[in-house]
Write an enzyme that holds these catalytic residues in place. Structure first.
Site, PDB file in Angstrom:
ATOM      1  N   ASP A  17      55.715  70.038  20.935  1.00  6.17           N
ATOM      2  CA  ASP A  17      55.408  69.460  19.623  1.00  6.17           C
ATOM      3  C   ASP A  17      55.378  70.600  18.615  1.00  6.17           C
ATOM      4  O   ASP A  17      55.687  71.746  18.957  1.00  6.17           O
ATOM      5  CB  ASP A  17      54.087  68.674  19.662  1.00  6.17           C
ATOM      6  CG  ASP A  17      54.150  67.448  18.756  1.00  6.17           C
ATOM      7  OD1 ASP A  17      54.403  67.637  17.546  1.00  6.17           O
ATOM      8  OD2 ASP A  17      53.955  66.318  19.248  1.00  6.17           O
ATOM      9  N   HIS A  70      58.934  67.016  15.019  1.00  5.68           N
ATOM     10  CA  HIS A  70      57.900  67.544  15.915  1.00  5.68           C
ATOM     11  C   HIS A  70      58.413  68.746  16.703  1.00  5.68           C
ATOM     12  O   HIS A  70      58.174  68.873  17.898  1.00  5.68           O
ATOM     13  CB  HIS A  70      57.401  66.450  16.878  1.00  5.68           C
ATOM     14  CG  HIS A  70      56.503  65.447  16.210  1.00  5.68           C
ATOM     15  ND1 HIS A  70      55.177  65.683  15.950  1.00  5.68           N
ATOM     16  CD2 HIS A  70      56.768  64.201  15.721  1.00  5.68           C
ATOM     17  CE1 HIS A  70      54.647  64.612  15.346  1.00  5.68           C
ATOM     18  NE2 HIS A  70      55.586  63.703  15.180  1.00  5.68           N
ATOM     19  N   GLU A  74      58.441  60.087  13.832  1.00  3.88           N
ATOM     20  CA  GLU A  74      57.982  60.777  12.626  1.00  3.88           C
ATOM     21  C   GLU A  74      58.867  61.966  12.255  1.00  3.88           C
ATOM     22  O   GLU A  74      58.464  63.118  12.367  1.00  3.88           O
ATOM     23  CB  GLU A  74      56.541  61.275  12.845  1.00  3.88           C
ATOM     24  CG  GLU A  74      55.574  60.129  13.079  1.00  3.88           C
ATOM     25  CD  GLU A  74      54.181  60.621  13.429  1.00  3.88           C
ATOM     26  OE1 GLU A  74      53.219  59.940  13.102  1.00  3.88           O
ATOM     27  OE2 GLU A  74      54.055  61.694  14.052  1.00  3.88           O
TER      28      GLU A  74
HETATM   29  C1  TNX Z   1      51.374  59.653  15.900  1.00  4.01           C
HETATM   30  S1  TNX Z   1      52.919  57.923  17.695  1.00  4.01           S
HETATM   31  C2  TNX Z   1      52.138  60.503  16.662  1.00  4.01           C
HETATM   32  C3  TNX Z   1      51.535  61.698  17.266  1.00  4.01           C
HETATM   33  C4  TNX Z   1      50.095  61.842  16.894  1.00  4.01           C
HETATM   34  C5  TNX Z   1      49.422  60.499  16.917  1.00  4.01           C
HETATM   35  C6  TNX Z   1      47.963  60.544  16.643  1.00  4.01           C
HETATM   36  C7  TNX Z   1      53.757  59.121  17.752  1.00  4.01           C
HETATM   37  C8  TNX Z   1      54.884  58.909  18.567  1.00  4.01           C
HETATM   38  N1  TNX Z   1      53.420  60.241  17.058  1.00  4.01           N
HETATM   39  O1  TNX Z   1      52.280  62.837  16.909  1.00  4.01           O
HETATM   40  O2  TNX Z   1      49.493  62.721  17.777  1.00  4.01           O
HETATM   41  O3  TNX Z   1      50.024  59.651  15.967  1.00  4.01           O
HETATM   42  O4  TNX Z   1      47.362  59.308  16.914  1.00  4.01           O
END
Ligand code: TNX
Length: 526
Positions: free
Chosen positions: A171, A242, A306
């Protein structure tokens, strides 16, 4: 008193007692399962459980037992003998977990408990999982977790008949898997100078370096250990977002090769994403070749969640790529990128998995999606299913255990919101079809819990988040649908009291069930 609730269970009065004279009757192929039974019971019980042709406890592997499916088992505990049968070793292993839970809780501990009669209640069970994908994701990128804890976590998954351990290895805040062709991934990418204190955007930092990486031997060892317990390790390498830790190690992978950035010390969504140039694609394929070498699992997760497009929108190279590929805008580069990488995995006979962002029309139908958005975003699951994808349901409102279990201010800091045991138990993973997407031709593979670790720096923190909510999720993933006799929250609460003693015996840092509030006299009258 079992969690998850079995599909058919008939209890009788009386018991069968395991003693030092109890022997195992084995059939070809059941020896590894016998080893697991012995290994898990030996520390507390000291029972030798030798193999013998006339053993009273039979572990029978019978491929002709087709009615139980690939993971089901039948268990008969009689006064004179115990018969555990399954068509596959996976089924037998699930039966072993039922035997462990049926014994007194101290049987699960790692200290000798002499003098305890190792009684199994007389019963008849026919059991098989509702869903084939029953798992938990652990984020070892936000906080590195020692490999010994990963083994322990596998044991805890197996105890709950969960069969997928999704390991979130990379990440923005850390890269945990060595890749020999790219040594800086762990030399640089596994370490950050400090970590954010509090939620995303707090702008406060702890000033303490953090990091760590596994060795290849540790990961291979984990895969083997898990396989012996019926658990598949599904690795995840995040892309194209990420990826700050990778870009910190190799700036040329990003959109500004001239810029050196540190491994991200913050929480939240980071703007740095991989470039959409050939070097970044080649890098991802090389990393995944190593991943496929270490992890034999059919499924390989490539992230995809994201992914901000600000850097692509500002990059001439990215915009050129976008035009050359005939894409409508920079946002479409995410799907394009994932498709290139997904096809690489498919070519090697693997099945890619991605986090569903609701705009996955570019992904090949072989891709399994994890539908994590809910509410107004709930459409992704339905849309993915309609497009023919197989879907693992991971809605944050039901499966994100990094959200506090209650609004109690005494609970540790988590994401903003709550996910209660009740939220999990009251949920059915098969979504009600949305009219605009039709019933869909894909299928729901199952569900898994998410343990993101921004606010869970230690194994004890992770255990506290996981238990007992992971037990509730195991019930949803394995047991018959809600409303079937015995499958309700009152029954779960009663069984959880017994289960809590098992977690205690295992030394798990869990939230103990509260005593039910004393009823007031007027409530009784009403
Ligand atoms: C969203 S859901 C993220 C993570 C975070 C999380 C915290 C997803 C695939 N990505 O990077 O840790 O929310 O709840």
């Amino acid at each position: 008193m079992l969690i998850p609730l079995p599909h058919h269970l008939l209890e009788r009065s009386g018991h069968f007692t395991l003693t030092e004279h109890t022997a195992l009757r084995l059939t070809p192929g059941s020896e590894p399962v016998a080893r697991l039974l012995r290994e898990t019971l030996a520390p507390a019980t000291g029972l030798p459980l030798p193999a013998h042709a006339d053993g009273q406890l039979a572990l029978v592997l019978d491929p002709l037992l087709t009615g139980l499916g690939p993971e089901g088992y039948g268990l008969t505990v009689g006064a004179e003998a115990v018969l555990l049968r399954a068509a596959t070793p996976a089924g037998l292993r699930n039966g072993v977990q039922t035997l462990r839970q049926a014994l007194p809780p101290t049987a699960l501990g790692d200290t000798p408990a002499p003098g305890v009669p190792w009684r199994l209640p007389l019963m008849e069970i026919t059991d098989r999982p509702r869903f084939p994908w029953r798992g938990a994701m652990l984020d070892v990128a936000r906080h590195f977790m020692p490999v010994a804890f990963l083994h322990r976590f596998v044991d805890l998954l197996a105890l709950h008949k969960l069969n997928v351990f999704h390991l979130h290895l990379t990440d923005d805040q850390g890269w945990r898997m060595p890749v020999p062709r790219h040594p800086a991934l762990t030399e640089v990418g596994a370490w950050r100078a400090e970590s954010m204190v509090g939620r995303a955007g707090s702008r406060r930092y702890d000033g303490t370096p953090h990091g760590g990486a596994y060795t290849r031997a540790e990961l291979t060892g984990l895969v083997e250990y898990a396989a012996e317990r019926g658990v598949t390790v599904v690795p995840e390498i995040e892309m194209p977002g990420h990826t700050r830790a990778a870009i910190a190690a190799y700036p040329r992978l990003g959109n500004r090769p001239d810029r050196r950035l540190p491994v991200w010390p913050e929480w939240g969504v980071c703007d740095s994403v991989l470039g959409v140039h050939d070097a970044a694609l080649d890098f991802c394929r090389e990393v995944l070749d190593e991943v496929m070498d270490v992890f034999p699992a059919r499924h390989v997760h490539i992230g995809g969640d994201e992914c901000p497009t600000t850097e692509w929108a500002a990059s001439d190279a990215a915009l050129r790529r976008m035009r050359a590929e005939g894409l409508a805008g920079p946002a479409a580069l995410r799907g394009w990128f994932l498709r290139q990488i997904a096809n690489h995995l498919i070519d090697q006979g693997r099945t890619p998995v991605t986090w569903d962002e609701g705009d996955d029309e570019q992904l090949p139908p072989e891709v399994v999606t994890m539908a994590w958005r809910t509410g107004a975003h709930g459409a992704p699951a339905a849309r993915s299913l309609a497009r023919g994808h197989r879907v693992v349901l991971t809605p944050w409102e039901r499966t994100y255990l990094d959200y506090p279990r209650s609004a109690d201010p005494g609970e540790p800091l988590g994401q903003d919101g709550t996910v209660t045991v009740r939220d999990i138990l009251a949920w059915d993973p098969v979504p009600v079809p949305l009219p605009e997407f039709g019933a869909g031709s894909g299928s729901v593979l199952g569900t898994q819990a998410q343990l993101w670790t921004e606010f869970a720096p230690t194994p004890a923190d992770v255990e506290y988040l996981a238990f007992p909510r992971l037990a509730a999720l195991a019930e949803v993933a394995w047991s018959p649908r809600r409303g079937t006799p015995g499958r309700n929250s009152r029954s779960f609460t009663a069984r959880l009291a017994a289960h809590s003693a098992r977690l205690d015996a295992l030394g798990v840092n869990h939230r103990k069930p509260r005593r039910p509030p004393r009823r007031r006299a007027d409530a009784r009258l009403g």
